[in-house]
Design a protein around this motif. Structure first.
Motif, PDB file in Angstrom:
ATOM      1  N   ASP A 162       0.800  -1.225   0.000  1.00 49.44           N
ATOM      2  CA  ASP A 162       0.000   0.000   0.000  1.00 49.44           C
ATOM      3  C   ASP A 162       0.832   1.273   0.000  1.00 49.44           C
ATOM      4  O   ASP A 162       0.286   2.374   0.150  1.00 49.44           O
ATOM      5  N   HIS A 163       2.151   1.138  -0.205  1.00 52.29           N
ATOM      6  CA  HIS A 163       3.007   2.321  -0.283  1.00 52.29           C
ATOM      7  C   HIS A 163       3.791   2.396  -1.593  1.00 52.29           C
ATOM      8  O   HIS A 163       4.314   3.461  -1.928  1.00 52.29           O
ATOM      9  N   VAL A 164       3.869   1.298  -2.316  1.00 53.77           N
ATOM     10  CA  VAL A 164       4.610   1.284  -3.591  1.00 53.77           C
ATOM     11  C   VAL A 164       3.723   0.891  -4.766  1.00 53.77           C
ATOM     12  O   VAL A 164       4.172   0.842  -5.911  1.00 53.77           O
ATOM     13  N   GLY A 165       2.434   0.634  -4.507  1.00 46.66           N
ATOM     14  CA  GLY A 165       1.579  -0.058  -5.463  1.00 46.66           C
ATOM     15  C   GLY A 165       1.395   0.582  -6.818  1.00 46.66           C
ATOM     16  O   GLY A 165       1.246  -0.122  -7.816  1.00 46.66           O
ATOM     17  N   THR A 166       1.374   1.919  -6.891  1.00 48.03           N
ATOM     18  CA  THR A 166       1.090   2.569  -8.185  1.00 48.03           C
ATOM     19  C   THR A 166       2.343   2.986  -8.948  1.00 48.03           C
ATOM     20  O   THR A 166       2.226   3.511 -10.058  1.00 48.03           O
ATOM     21  N   LEU A 167       3.514   2.780  -8.384  1.00 48.55           N
ATOM     22  CA  LEU A 167       4.721   3.305  -9.030  1.00 48.55           C
ATOM     23  C   LEU A 167       4.889   2.790 -10.454  1.00 48.55           C
ATOM     24  O   LEU A 167       5.187   3.561 -11.374  1.00 48.55           O
ATOM     25  N   ALA A 168       4.712   1.490 -10.649  1.00 48.79           N
ATOM     26  CA  ALA A 168       4.877   0.924 -11.988  1.00 48.79           C
ATOM     27  C   ALA A 168       3.836   1.477 -12.948  1.00 48.79           C
ATOM     28  O   ALA A 168       4.138   1.753 -14.114  1.00 48.79           O
ATOM     29  N   ALA A 169       2.597   1.675 -12.468  1.00 50.63           N
ATOM     30  CA  ALA A 169       1.524   2.163 -13.334  1.00 50.63           C
ATOM     31  C   ALA A 169       1.742   3.608 -13.754  1.00 50.63           C
ATOM     32  O   ALA A 169       1.264   4.029 -14.817  1.00 50.63           O
TER      33      ALA A 169
END
Length: 224
Positions: free
Chosen positions: A66-73
């Motif tokens: 819940d702290h790194v989840g969107t980085l790739a997107a």
């Protein structure tokens, strides 16, 4: 949705967690929500009037779903160096896995099944390192590489999951979601002693404290 907590400090309210955007020497993203928060984070950027491509730095308090989840997107629009603690940086690079023998490590392994690692430069940050106006403080316990960041100039502290907020007070990270709760308590005391005065306390869970955040951390340090 984005809420401005102080001049140039924005909170992105996501799925049970918060990320932040700080107008420092460069626009700085702090943590990045779950893999299902991309639309909300993009909406937050729009509310703050900042393009994802303008972000010059990402400060991660730690590695968790819940702290790194969107980085790739957010990549390739997001083209910024990520900074986090050494242990967590190695996980984020795919160089090591969380230890399954630790209950929190096992939870992280499960979360990793839903996490795509970002194709971005990831730097391990040292205790005391300066990043823009922020100083990094190694605060292990919730994770071995957990880092808090405090800006004396902006009077803002980015506390991640070292603590949570409830009814205007801060509380230590709990056993279920921490590697080592004794270490959490030591880190809280150490940060309260070493950090410069600040007003805004940005937390991962609960409501950020927009005024009196430093006093709230000191009060917690005295209670534990």
């Amino acid at each position: 949705m984005a809420t401005e907590l102080a001049d140039g400090v924005w909170r992105f309210e996501l799925r049970g967690v918060s990320a932040y955007l700080v107008d420092d020497d460069v626009p700085t993203l702090v943590d990045a929500g779950t893999p299902w928060d991309e639309a909300s984070i993009r909406e937050g950027f729009a509310d703050a009037g900042v393009d994802v491509a303008d972000v010059g730095r990402v400060l991660l308090t730690h590695y968790d779903l819940d702290h790194v989840g969107t980085l790739a997107a957010l990549t390739p629009e997001l083209d910024a160096t990520i900074y986090t603690g050494a242990f967590d940086a190695a996980i984020l690079r795919g160089e090591r896995s969380p230890p399954w023998r630790n209950h929190k490590g096992a939870l992280q392994r499960l979360g990793g099944l839903f996490t795509t690692l970002p194709d971005l430069e990831i730097n391990a940050v040292a205790d005391g390192e300066r990043l823009g106006s922020f100083t990094a403080y190694h605060t292990p316990g919730h994770t071995p590489g957990h880092v808090a960041y405090v800006s004396e100039d902006l009077r803002v502290a980015l506390l991640g999951d070292l603590v949570s907020e409830s009814d205007g007070e801060l509380a230590p990270s709990e056993w279920l979601i921490s590697y080592d709760t004794d270490c959490v308590l030591d880190s809280i005391r150490d940060l309260a002693e070493r950090a410069p005065p600040f007003e805004v306390a940005c937390v991962g869970h609960g409501e950020p404290i927009a005024s009196g955040g430093g006093a709230a951390l000191e009060a917690l340090s005295r209670r534990i």
